[in-house]
Write a protein that holds these residues in place. Structure first.
Motif, PDB file in Angstrom:
ATOM      1  N   ASN A 101       0.760  -1.290   0.070  1.00  0.00           N
ATOM      2  CA  ASN A 101       0.107  -0.096  -0.114  1.00  0.00           C
ATOM      3  C   ASN A 101       1.044   1.223   0.158  1.00  0.00           C
ATOM      4  N   ARG A 102       0.574   1.893  -0.647  1.00  0.00           N
ATOM      5  CA  ARG A 102       1.526   3.345  -0.997  1.00  0.00           C
ATOM      6  C   ARG A 102       1.480   4.210   0.235  1.00  0.00           C
ATOM      7  N   ALA A 103       0.505   4.380   1.057  1.00  0.00           N
ATOM      8  CA  ALA A 103       0.289   5.164   2.064  1.00  0.00           C
ATOM      9  C   ALA A 103       0.973   4.581   3.171  1.00  0.00           C
ATOM     10  N   LEU A 104       0.810   3.200   3.551  1.00  0.00           N
ATOM     11  CA  LEU A 104       1.203   2.601   4.521  1.00  0.00           C
ATOM     12  C   LEU A 104       1.871   1.244   4.170  1.00  0.00           C
ATOM     13  N   PRO A 105       3.153   1.314   3.426  1.00  0.00           N
ATOM     14  CA  PRO A 105       3.615   0.093   2.937  1.00  0.00           C
ATOM     15  C   PRO A 105       4.056  -0.944   3.865  1.00  0.00           C
ATOM     16  N   ALA A 106       4.270  -0.987   5.154  1.00  0.00           N
ATOM     17  CA  ALA A 106       4.456  -1.811   6.031  1.00  0.00           C
ATOM     18  C   ALA A 106       3.574  -2.699   6.390  1.00  0.00           C
ATOM     19  N   LEU A 107       2.275  -2.372   6.053  1.00  0.00           N
ATOM     20  CA  LEU A 107       1.053  -2.981   6.236  1.00  0.00           C
ATOM     21  C   LEU A 107       1.029  -4.217   5.478  1.00  0.00           C
ATOM     22  N   ARG A 108       0.716  -5.444   5.916  1.00  0.00           N
ATOM     23  CA  ARG A 108       0.616  -6.911   5.279  1.00  0.00           C
ATOM     24  C   ARG A 108      -0.669  -7.008   4.746  1.00  0.00           C
ATOM     25  N   CYS A 109      -0.695  -7.903   3.792  1.00  0.00           N
ATOM     26  CA  CYS A 109      -1.822  -8.283   3.245  1.00  0.00           C
ATOM     27  C   CYS A 109      -2.839  -9.159   4.174  1.00  0.00           C
TER      28      CYS A 109
END
Length: 160
Positions: free
Chosen positions: A144-152
């Motif tokens: 995710n561009r806004a919060l790239p650390a979030l996993r699917c």
């Protein structure tokens, strides 16, 4: 990259509980804080990741349980089409007559496809018969561009 769709419809009063729609501060209230403040922080910290309410920041849908996902698409156009179908499905219940305009709905779908295609998230909300509120979101995933650390949130889809 792929996209997840989310839908929430419910009482506007519940939607307005912003404490449950934003991630809690990372640190507990300082020692000596009012007991009700400490308790509220604990409640929000425990509830935010699992409550079905739409988060204030669209990307935070990705930390919610997988069961809240209404669809997953590889193509932005397919995700936007889902949004369009939901808008048409609920249009008769929109509180605003202008919100029901088919041309306007088509523009929302076209805009969503463009935004998703560029890696952005899409979020729409509107009043239905009062006091009901409808929230629709499409979230880009992996990353995710806004919060790239979030996993699917889907166990079978590994982040790229």
């Amino acid at each position: 990259m792929h996209h997840h769709g989310y839908l929430w419809a419910g009482p506007k009063q519940r939607y307005d509980d912003e404490a449950l729609r934003r991630p809690p501060p990372p640190h507990q209230p300082p020692d000596g804080s009012r007991p009700d403040l400490v308790l509220r922080h604990r409640e929000v910290k425990a509830a935010f990741p699992i409550v079905d309410l739409p988060p204030l920041e669209t990307a935070y849908w990705l930390i919610k349980p997988e069961k809240l996902i209404r669809g997953t698409w590889d193509e932005s156009k397919e995700a936007a089409d889902w949004l369009g179908k939901r808008l048409v499905e609920y249009a008769a219940r929109f509180d605003s007559e202008g919100g029901r305009d088919r041309g306007r709905l088509d523009l929302l779908v076209e805009s969503a496809a463009d935004r998703l295609g560029r890696g952005g998230d899409v979020s729409h909300g509107c009043y239905l018969e009062r006091p009901t509120f409808l929230s629709l979101a499409l979230v880009c995933c992996s990353p995710n561009r806004a919060l790239p650390a979030l996993r699917c949130p889907v166990g079978t889809i590994a982040p790229t």
